[in-house]
Design a protein around this motif. Sequence first.
Motif, mmCIF file in Angstrom:
data_model
loop_
_atom_site.group_PDB
_atom_site.id
_atom_site.type_symbol
_atom_site.label_atom_id
_atom_site.label_comp_id
_atom_site.label_asym_id
_atom_site.label_seq_id
_atom_site.Cartn_x
_atom_site.Cartn_y
_atom_site.Cartn_z
ATOM 1 N N LEU A 185 25.601 41.530 41.169
ATOM 2 C CA LEU A 185 26.234 41.955 40.444
ATOM 3 C C LEU A 185 25.583 41.973 39.458
ATOM 4 O O LEU A 185 25.960 42.052 38.436
ATOM 5 C CB LEU A 185 26.952 40.041 40.071
ATOM 6 C CG LEU A 185 28.079 39.291 41.237
ATOM 7 C CD1 LEU A 185 28.485 37.973 40.587
ATOM 8 C CD2 LEU A 185 29.321 40.837 41.067
ATOM 9 N N ALA A 324 33.033 37.299 43.264
ATOM 10 C CA ALA A 324 32.574 38.769 42.866
ATOM 11 C C ALA A 324 33.547 39.179 41.489
ATOM 12 O O ALA A 324 33.562 39.566 40.563
ATOM 13 C CB ALA A 324 32.215 39.436 43.467
ATOM 14 N N PHE A 328 33.096 36.127 38.868
ATOM 15 C CA PHE A 328 32.364 36.811 37.157
ATOM 16 C C PHE A 328 33.314 36.870 36.909
ATOM 17 O O PHE A 328 32.775 36.946 35.217
ATOM 18 C CB PHE A 328 31.517 38.187 38.376
ATOM 19 C CG PHE A 328 30.981 38.650 38.043
ATOM 20 C CD1 PHE A 328 29.866 38.210 36.946
ATOM 21 C CD2 PHE A 328 31.387 39.806 37.166
ATOM 22 C CE1 PHE A 328 29.006 38.608 36.624
ATOM 23 C CE2 PHE A 328 30.876 40.247 37.125
ATOM 24 C CZ PHE A 328 29.446 40.979 36.410
ATOM 25 N N ARG A 333 31.929 37.828 33.123
ATOM 26 C CA ARG A 333 31.319 38.913 32.778
ATOM 27 C C ARG A 333 29.747 39.271 32.615
ATOM 28 O O ARG A 333 29.216 40.416 32.102
ATOM 29 C CB ARG A 333 32.009 40.263 32.361
ATOM 30 C CG ARG A 333 32.753 40.816 33.541
ATOM 31 C CD ARG A 333 33.445 42.311 32.637
ATOM 32 N NE ARG A 333 34.801 42.000 33.673
ATOM 33 C CZ ARG A 333 35.335 43.241 34.289
ATOM 34 N NH1 ARG A 333 34.079 44.174 34.867
ATOM 35 N NH2 ARG A 333 36.681 43.539 34.753
ATOM 36 N N ALA A 338 27.622 35.240 37.075
ATOM 37 C CA ALA A 338 26.486 35.683 37.489
ATOM 38 C C ALA A 338 26.085 34.568 38.483
ATOM 39 O O ALA A 338 26.839 34.587 39.674
ATOM 40 C CB ALA A 338 25.920 36.820 37.893
#
Length: 403
Positions: A185, A324, A328, A333, A338
Motif C-alpha cells: 500500500l 486493501a 484503506f 488512503r 495503510a
Amino acid sequence: MRTIEFDLISTLLVSLVVLFVGRFLVARVAVLARLNIPAPVVGGGLMALLLALVDGFFHVRLGFGLGLRDTLLLMFFTTVGLAADARMLVKGGPRLLIFLATSVVLIVAQNAIGVTAARLMDMHPVVGLVGGSITLVAGHGTGAAYAGRLGENMNLQGIMELTMACATAGLVIGAVLGGPLAEFLLKRHRLSGPAGGAAADADGKADESADDPITASSLLNTLFVVLLCLAGGKLLAGLVANTGFILPDFVFSLLLGVVVLNASTATGLFRMSGATVDAIGTVALSMFLVMALMTMRLLDLVNLAGPLLVLLAVQTIAIALFAALVTFRVMGRSYDAAIMAAGQIGFGMSSTACALAIMKSVTDRHGPSPLAFLIVPMVGAFFIDITNAFINQGYLALPMFGF
C-alpha cells in the motif's frame, strides 16, 4: 515420547536467544526487512519449525515454563494505555468509529465466507464458524471455549483439535501477511510517514530520548505504574465477571493505563516517561510474541484436511482484499490508513499483539503513526471482542446450526 522441561529462567533465556536470532535474520536478509516481518515472528516461527521437526523425527518434545507469558501481554497492553493521550483520542474519535464499523463488517463477512465454503464442501456449517471469527479474530482461548460448548451440544468429534489448528494457522498467516500488505500500500500509493519517514523518525527519537532519557528512576516509576494497572485490572476483571459480563483482563489494564496517563497530564502531580513506557512495552511485546510463536504446535496443522486448507486460503485472500480495498480507502488512503489496514489483518487473523508487532515493524522503517497505535488497540483489544461475541451468537441462532 520423551519430554524435556525448561524452567522459567531457562525459558526466558531461550526466548531471548530466539529473539536475537530473529533480529539477526531481519537485519541480514533484505526480503524480511523489506516485507516488514517482525523479528519475534521470524525467530519464534523458526523455533516452532525446529521443535516440530525434533518432535516428528526424534519424538522429543520440549516443554517451557510460560508463567510470565500472559503477564507480558498484560504489561504490553498497559503501556498502550499509558501512551494514549486523551487529546489524540478526541482527534481520532470519528475515525475510531469508522475503523470499528469496518472491522464489524469484516467479522460478518468472515463468518459468511466460512459457512458458505463449509456448505459447498459438504461440511457442517459450524466448521465454517470455526474457520471464521471464532478462531481468526478471537484466538486460541476463545476458540477453545466455543469448541467445548459446540462439542458438548452438537457431539462434534475432534472439534477442539480443529479449533486449535485453525487458530494456529491464523496466527502464522496474520503474522506474515500484514507487513507485506502495508509495504504494498505504501509503495502503490507513494505514501510515507511524517517528516519524511524512517530517517526523520530516527532523528525525532534521538531528540526525544535526549529530553526524556531512560534512567533507573524512570524505569522503577514506570514499572510501579504498570504493575499497579495490572493488579487493578485483575481486580476489576474479577468484579465484572461476577456480573456475568466477561472481558479479558488486558482490557481493564489498558483502560487503567489511559486513566493514569491522562490524570498525570491533567493534574501535573507526576510525569510519565514516554520513552520508558515505550521501552517496557517493546520488550514485553517482543518476549510475549516469541513465547507464543515458538510454542505453537505446528504438527497440529496436519489435522487441517484439504477442504479446511481451502477454507483458510479463501479467508486469507478475503481479508487481504478487504484491508486493501475497503479499510484503506474508508480510512482515508493515507499513511495512517495503510498502517491501520495492516493492523486489521493482524487482529483479524490472529491477535491484537500480532497486529501491533506488524505495525511497529512498519513504522520503525517508515515513520511513526500515533493515530494508528491508538485506534487499532482500542478496537482490536476492546470493542472487537464484544462485537465478535454478539455476532457469533447471532450466527449460532440461525436454524442451520440446530441450537
